[in-house]
Design an enzyme around this catalytic site. Structure first.
Site, short mmCIF file in Angstrom:
data_model
loop_
_atom_site.label_atom_id
_atom_site.label_comp_id
_atom_site.label_asym_id
_atom_site.label_seq_id
_atom_site.Cartn_x
_atom_site.Cartn_y
_atom_site.Cartn_z
N LYS A 16 0.84 -1.21 0.00
CA LYS A 16 0.00 0.00 0.00
C LYS A 16 0.87 1.26 0.00
O LYS A 16 0.62 2.19 -0.75
CB LYS A 16 -0.90 0.06 1.25
CG LYS A 16 -1.87 -1.08 1.40
CD LYS A 16 -2.79 -0.86 2.60
CE LYS A 16 -2.09 -0.86 3.95
NZ LYS A 16 -1.48 -2.15 4.33
N ARG A 91 -8.94 1.25 9.07
CA ARG A 91 -8.55 -0.13 9.33
C ARG A 91 -9.58 -0.87 10.16
O ARG A 91 -9.39 -2.05 10.47
CB ARG A 91 -7.23 -0.13 10.10
CG ARG A 91 -6.02 -0.59 9.31
CD ARG A 91 -4.83 -0.33 10.19
NE ARG A 91 -3.66 -1.06 9.92
CZ ARG A 91 -2.54 -0.53 9.42
NH1 ARG A 91 -2.51 0.72 9.01
NH2 ARG A 91 -1.47 -1.25 9.33
N ARG A 130 11.81 -6.57 4.88
CA ARG A 130 11.82 -5.11 4.71
C ARG A 130 12.90 -4.46 5.59
O ARG A 130 13.02 -4.74 6.77
CB ARG A 130 10.45 -4.54 5.07
CG ARG A 130 10.39 -3.03 4.96
CD ARG A 130 9.00 -2.53 4.78
NE ARG A 130 8.11 -2.89 5.87
CZ ARG A 130 6.80 -2.61 5.87
NH1 ARG A 130 6.26 -2.02 4.82
NH2 ARG A 130 6.05 -2.96 6.88
N ARG A 163 12.00 -2.37 11.02
CA ARG A 163 10.96 -1.82 11.89
C ARG A 163 10.65 -2.82 13.00
O ARG A 163 10.58 -4.02 12.76
CB ARG A 163 9.68 -1.59 11.07
CG ARG A 163 9.68 -0.27 10.35
CD ARG A 163 8.54 -0.12 9.37
NE ARG A 163 7.22 -0.56 9.83
CZ ARG A 163 6.10 -0.39 9.12
NH1 ARG A 163 6.14 0.21 7.94
NH2 ARG A 163 4.94 -0.81 9.57
N ARG A 174 -0.01 -8.53 13.58
CA ARG A 174 -0.54 -7.57 12.60
C ARG A 174 -1.45 -8.27 11.59
O ARG A 174 -2.49 -7.74 11.21
CB ARG A 174 0.62 -6.89 11.86
CG ARG A 174 1.35 -5.90 12.76
CD ARG A 174 2.67 -5.49 12.15
NE ARG A 174 2.52 -4.64 10.98
CZ ARG A 174 3.47 -4.47 10.06
NH1 ARG A 174 4.62 -5.11 10.15
NH2 ARG A 174 3.27 -3.67 9.05
#
Ligand code: AMP
Length: 218
Positions: A16, A91, A130, A163, A174
């Site tokens: 996204k 969300r 990531r 992160r 998540r």
């Protein structure tokens, strides 16, 4: 496409943020990411950031009131007059209803929602791989777009970091939060014929082209 709010929906790791940044540049409309705003607040140690940090690090959602408050303040800025992109917001159903109310109050039309769909195994690699540069914010993926030298930014030599919420335990939380709280939004928007599906299992450039095609037809 006429001025309209675009909502990028999808699981964590669906791409996204990457797509929202690119489309924001192409259309010249603001990219509004509640995740980025919250991370900024955490980094600056504002009261909001201090309150949200533990939930974010654990991969849990921050409360609706907090997120709706920061999103509304941003959406009401004058630079959103020609449209804007919401990335990672709404969300939950409550957040989605809040957005509807905000758009109505502002005399805007209903949003166009792009649902980026990605296979679970690929999502997991996108998240665990990531890495971000602390200097320029450039994002790499150790599996798909690694830096030339081990965990060092190609552009400015920054030491890449992961992160906190991209660690495996947080990722599970998540993805769970997504299934429980966010996935119902797919039906919420589909029932009102506001939803367009985007196949996110492809390289970023191909996904951007598909989104542009959808926006061109909208
Ligand atoms: P993101 O960068 O969009 O994945 O967001 C990172 C984290 O910020 C999430 O895991 C949540 O803890 C928090 N967050 C961002 N957007 C929202 C939202 N709309 N509602 C609740 N929490 C959010």
């Amino acid at each position: 496409m006429r001025a309209r709010a675009l909502i990028f929906l999808g699981a964590p790791g669906a791409g996204k943020g990457t797509q929202a940044r690119e489309i924001s540049m192409r259309l010249g409309i603001p990219h509004i990411s509640t995740g980025d705003m919250l991370r900024d607040a955490v980094q600056k140690q504002t009261p909001l950031g201090l309150a949200a940090k533990a939930q974010m690090d654990a991969g849990e959602l921050v409360t609706d009131d907090v997120v709706c408050g920061i999103a509304a303040a941003r959406i009401q800025q004058p630079d959103t007059a020609n449209g804007f992109i919401l990335d990672g917001f709404p969300r939950t159903l409550r957040q989605a209803e809040f957005v509807d109310g905000l758009l109505r109050q502002g005399g805007r039309s209903a949003p166009l929602v792009l649902n980026i769909e990605v296979d679970p195994a690929l999502l997991f690699k996108r998240l665990t791989g990531r890495r971000t540069c602390p200097i320029g914010g450039h994002i790499y993926n150790l599996y798909f777009s690694p830096p030339k030298n081990d965990e060092i930014c190609d552009l400015d030599g920054g030491k890449l970091f992961q992160r906190a919420d991209d660690r495996e335990e947080a990722i599970e939380q998540r993805l769970h939060a997504y299934e429980q709280l966010t996935r119902p939004l797919v039906d919420y928007y589909r029932q009102r014929a506001l939803l367009k599906a985007v196949d996110g299992n492809r390289p970023p450039e191909a996904i951007t082209e598909e989104i542009c095609r959808i926006l061109g037809d909208a």
